[in-house]
Design an enzyme around this catalytic site. Structure first.
Site, short mmCIF file in Angstrom:
data_model
loop_
_atom_site.label_atom_id
_atom_site.label_comp_id
_atom_site.label_asym_id
_atom_site.label_seq_id
_atom_site.Cartn_x
_atom_site.Cartn_y
_atom_site.Cartn_z
N CYS A 86 8.82 45.18 54.64
CA CYS A 86 9.59 44.77 55.17
C CYS A 86 10.44 46.28 56.33
CB CYS A 86 10.52 43.70 55.00
SG CYS A 86 10.02 42.73 54.01
N HIS A 330 12.23 36.40 60.02
CA HIS A 330 11.35 37.81 59.10
C HIS A 330 10.24 38.07 58.82
CE1 HIS A 330 11.93 41.25 56.81
NE2 HIS A 330 11.40 40.67 55.42
#
Ligand SMILES: [Zn+2]
Lengths: 387, 140
Positions: A86, A330
């Site tokens: 991420c 996200h």
């Protein structure tokens, strides 16, 4: 090493784009960043494209950056594919900064993109779960939400943080998301609604988690001369630090704390100088933990920042004015550069209804990803200073 | 025949007497789980050795998850155990607790080895779990 500046920066609204490929998602943000920069795109010397799960979701492997920049019309010069869970987007940013700082490039492009929605949610969740060591922690049966929950439970027990205070972090981020046209979720919720939403893993409820999403972000980095020509308020990259997991030894310093200390040191500032921050709220209440790890408050005092509403956009220390991962969304690889976009927009007075006053001069973004040996696998932190 | 699901995590003379396997560095004294080839603090292979880790420890933190990875049952209960004798803090799924009330931060935990078919004839896969030492059933 010479000074580097963010010239143009952009992102699309995060969300669900079933009909857009990763090259299509990236096209808009790349060209908006180019136009924002007032540069000649022929002069881009090198490009870094951050993405985490595209290979697993779409099957396009080994050169996704080239397929994305083909669509954008950027070719010939070096294209480097960046994968770091991420934190892929902020790792691309880190490398683009290094290229300009070292003098290798005068103008570097960083792109972050992710496409998590596909026709099979199980496939998307399976892809996300690969951001752990599959031979070790993966075989231990780790659930990521559970790891966050344990951190929160331990911390809450130690400092008397209530579930209501945890829920208020989600309330804040949804408040901010409602004011951000780039946010995937643009709806406010009350504390009662957050607590009443479906329990994921005690104490985390659905409205404290970030949604699955698609999205892209892009940024051009240049030298001082380019920053002067760009015509907007110059934002200097004061420090950018990338760190990796450590073999933590019970209560030894976390990777996040290590990276933050180095980032403050290299920027020549103290945590108390920070006026705005975008943090990696993979679940909203973990923000409380991050305030303390990053030195934004004393140990055990994070709940005061929520109780006093210091961390709302009109408070003393605005945090995640974009809505954070919780509300903005996200799409993993796109997150790091999207966080920086928010800080830059706030510094330039371009943040619309959620604009912080006076415009902040010193800000930071923190982006983490993956899990190895009980620690976050990769953490990036950037300190920006507006001139 | 038996094979640990996670390489170098369990060892012993036979499948009925397995213990947790780890490594200890003779220079810095740190212990690791599972066992590994070098000490990443001292950056050397010279002083690392395989050791049996304690099969007992204290529950540092735990959580009952209503979600589980494919192949695992719900509730999916995970925790961190601080192993006795200066052992490392290890991640483990928790089992045989009977009632969630038997799980308390700081409570004494012990190793449980579970056996599964590996898919290869004559070979069993072994995995580790931790269970509370005190696991009374709730009396009706
Ligand atoms: Zn050592």
């Amino acid at each position: 090493m010479r000074d580097t500046y963010i010239l143009g920066i952009s992102m699309n609204r995060f969300g669900k784009y079933p009909d857009s490929s990763m090259p299509e998602l990236s096209y808009g943000p790349i060209w908006e960043a180019i136009r924002d920069s007032k540069i000649d795109p022929h002069d881009i010397d090198i490009s870094f494209v951050g993405n985490a799960y595209g290979g697993l979701i779409t099957g396009q492997e080994s050169m996704r950056g080239q397929t994305i920049l083909r669509e954008a019309g950027i070719f010939m010069k070096p294209i480097i594919n960046v994968e770091n869970a991420c934190a892929s987007g902020s790792t691309a940013f880190y490398l683009a900064h290094q290229a300009v700082a070292s003098g290798q490039a005068k103008l570097a492009l960083a792109v972050g993109v992710e496409k998590l929605f596909c026709d099979n949610t199980g496939k998307s969740l399976q892809a996300l779960s690969t951001s752990s060591d599959l031979e070790i922690e993966g075989k231990m049966g780790i659930v990521f939400a559970g790891i966050y929950a344990m951190r929160l439970r331990t911390h809450a027990a130690k400092y008397g943080i209530t579930t209501e205070q945890m829920a208020m972090v989600a309330v804040k981020n949804h408040d901010h998301g409602a004011l951000n046209q780039h946010a995937q979720h643009r709806k406010r919720f009350t504390m009662e609604e957050v607590l009443a939403s479906r329990s994921i893993v005690d104490p985390i409820t659905l409205l404290m988690t970030c949604p699955l999403g698609d999205g892209a972000s892009a940024c051009l980095i240049g030298d001082a001369e380019s920053a002067r020509q760009m015509g907007k308020r110059p934002v200097r990259i004061s420090s950018t630090v990338l760190g990796s997991f450590g073999y933590s030894w019970h209560d030894s310093e976390s990777v996040t704390t290590r990276v933050a200390k180095q980032a403050y040191h290299e920027a020549g500032i103290a945590p108390g100088d920070i006026q705005i921050a975008e943090l990696h709220d993979a679940v909203a209440p973990i923000e409380l933990f991050l305030y303390e790890e990053l030195g934004l408050c004393e140990p055990g005092k994070s709940k005061d920042l929520i109780d006093n509403r210091d961390v709302w956009f009109d408070g003393r220390l605005p945090i995640n004015t974009s809505g954070g991962l919780t509300a903005k969304g996200h799409p993993a690889g796109a997150t790091g550069i999207a966080q920086l976009a928010e800080v830059v927009w706030q510094m330039r007075g371009e943040a619309g209804e959620r604009q912080v006053h006076p415009y902040p001069d010193i800000g930071m973004a923190e982006n983490g990803g993956g899990n190895v040996a009980g620690e976050t696998a990769a953490v990036a932190m950037h300190v920006l200073i507006a001139e | 025949m038996w094979k640990p699901k996670i390489a170098r995590s369990l060892a012993g003379p036979d499948i009925d007497s397995l213990h947790l396997m780890g490594s200890r560095c003779g220079t810095c004294g740190k212990k690791y789980f599972p066992a590994r080839k070098n000490c990443p603090h001292c950056m050397t292979e010279d002083t690392i050795m395989d050791v049996a880790l304690s099969d007992a420890g204290k529950l540092h933190s735990f959580v009952v998850c209503g979600i589980a990875p494919p192949g695992y049952e719900v509730p999916h209960v995970q925790g961190y155990i601080d192993l006795d004798d200066g052992g490392p803090r290890i991640f483990s799924l928790l089992t045989d607790y009977n009632d969630e009330k038997n799980l308390k931060v700081g409570c004494a935990m012990k190793l449980t080895v579970i056996r599964k078919e590996s898919g290869t004839a004559g070979v069993e896969t072994v995995e580790y779990r931790f269970a509370p030492v005190e696991s009374k059933k709730e009396t009706a």
